[in-house]
Design an enzyme around this catalytic site. Sequence first.
Site, PDB file in Angstrom:
ATOM      1  N   TYR A  99     -16.057  38.467 -15.823  1.00  0.00           N
ATOM      2  CA  TYR A  99     -16.196  37.799 -14.527  1.00  0.00           C
ATOM      3  C   TYR A  99     -15.415  36.496 -14.596  1.00  0.00           C
ATOM      4  CZ  TYR A  99     -18.427  35.256 -10.634  1.00  0.00           C
ATOM      5  OH  TYR A  99     -18.663  34.535  -9.480  1.00  0.00           O
ATOM      6  N   ASP A 150      -9.951  32.728 -20.224  1.00  0.00           N
ATOM      7  CA  ASP A 150     -10.959  32.136 -19.344  1.00  0.00           C
ATOM      8  C   ASP A 150     -12.081  31.610 -20.234  1.00  0.00           C
ATOM      9  OD1 ASP A 150     -13.029  33.300 -16.543  1.00  0.00           O
ATOM     10  OD2 ASP A 150     -13.062  31.482 -17.770  1.00  0.00           O
ATOM     11  N   LYS A 206     -17.878  24.276 -16.366  1.00  0.00           N
ATOM     12  CA  LYS A 206     -19.212  24.095 -16.945  1.00  0.00           C
ATOM     13  C   LYS A 206     -19.330  22.851 -17.836  1.00  0.00           C
ATOM     14  CE  LYS A 206     -20.042  29.056 -16.572  1.00  0.00           C
ATOM     15  NZ  LYS A 206     -21.186  29.313 -15.694  1.00  0.00           N
TER      16      LYS A 206
END
Length: 429
Positions: free
Chosen positions: A144, A239, A267
Site C-alpha cells: 500500500y 516506499d 509518519k
Amino acid sequence: MKTDLSAEFFSKAKTVIPGGVNSPVRACKSVGCDPLFVKKAQGAIITDVDGNEYIDFVGSWGPMILGHTHPALVEAVRETALDGTSFGAPTPLEVELAELVCDSVPSLEKVRFVNSGTEATMSAIRLARGYTGRNVVVKFDGCYHGHADSFLVKAGSGVITLGIPGSPGVPDDIVKNTVSIPYNDSDTLEKTLRDETLDIACVIIEPVAGNMGVIVPELSFLKKLRELTSELGIILIFDEVITGFRLALGGAQERFGITPDLTCLGKIIGGGLPVGAYGGKAEIMNTVAPDGPVYQAGTLSGNPLAMAAGLALVKELRKPGFYDELEEKSNWFAEGLRKVGGNASVPTVLNRIGSMMTCFFTGSPVTDFESAMKSDTDLYGRHFRQMLEGGFWLAPSQFEAAFVSAAHDRSQLEKALIMTESSFKKLAN
Ligand code: KE4
C-alpha cells in the site's frame, strides 16, 4: 468496559463525517466493533474519552517510535507555535530537518517535504515518469502506497496483472499503467521488468511490507530488484513511509544495504504531525519544479510545527544506542509472543523485523499477499476485542503492523504477553 462517550461521539461523527472516521481503517469494521474515541496519550498509554487506558501497539500507525507526548517534541511544537503556525514561505526549520534527514539516509542527496505519505509516493512516481518519459509503474500485490489513483489497483492473482480499478472513481485510463505482481517472487519480477511491451518508468516497493501485515522480503529478491532496475534504467523507489527511521536511522535501505534511486518517507519524520517527504539522487530531484519541469506543490509543505516536531524526534533517534535498545526489547517481546503462540492451540505465525511485527492467525508461513490472505480474520477480530477489553490497543486489522516504542517498558510488555496467552486460550474454545 464503559464506552458510552465513545458511542455518543461515534453516532454524532457519523452524521457529519463519512463512516464517522477520517480514515477507513479506524472504523474497526474488520474487527467487529465500533471505534473508541481518544482523549489523550502519554508514553505507551492511550486513554479513550471514557477514561479507559490501553497499552498502545498502534502508535498512530508508526509515527510514535518514542511513545506519545515525548517532552522534547511537545516543547518544540509549543515553542514554535508561539512564533506562528504557517507562513507559506521557507523557514530555517525545514532546511535543518532536510539536512538531518539527508545525513541520516545516505541515498538522499535532496529531499522535498510534503504533507503525507500519499503525497510523497504520488509525487515520486510523477517524478519517475517525468524523468524517464515512460508511464508504467510496477508495484507489488498487497503493498500500500497511499490512496493516489495510480496505487488503488486491485491486483488480481496470477503472474502479471494490468491494473484494474481498486476503487470506483479511478478511471481505467489511470490504472492501465499500473502493473501489480507478487511480492518476494523473483521470477515474475524478472519476467515483468524484461517485458518490452511495458514502458516501465519505475518500480515502487515497501522494502518491508507493512500493509498486508509485516512481511520481510528475501534479500535475494530485493537484490534482484536493484540489479534489474539498474540494468534496465528503471527508477527504483523505496516506499519507507513505515520503515524509514523505524528499522534504522537509514531505514530498510541501511538495514539491507540496498540503495534505491528515490525514497518516500512519512509518519516518524513528522513526529505525528502531517509530514511526508520524497528524495534521492540530486540528478533526479533537480527535475522537480521550480528547478525542473516536474510540478509538485503544497500550501503547508514544510510546516514549521511539523518540522519542529520532526527535528526533535530525529535528534532523539540519533542518540547512541537508541536502535540497539529498541531492537533488544522488540526481539524479547517477539520471542515471548512466539512462545505463547507455540503453546496455543490456535495456529499463529509471527513475522518481525526491528520494532514492527504482525501475529498472523494462520498455520503456514506468510511471505506474500496470497499467503497473508489465508489468515483467519475472524479469529484476529476476536483476539483484537479480547485484548482491547484487557487494556491493549492493537491494530484493528489483521493486515497491519504492531509497533513497539521506546516508551514501552518491560512490565508493560510482560502484561501484553500474559494477556495474549489468555486471549489465545479463549480463542481455542
Ligand atoms: P498517508 O497518506 O496515510 O500518510 O501514507 C500513505 C502510506 C504510504 N506508504 C506506506 C508504506 C504506508 O503504510 C502508508 C499509510 N499507512 C497506513 C497504515 N498502514 C495509514 C493508516 C490509514 O490509512 O489510516
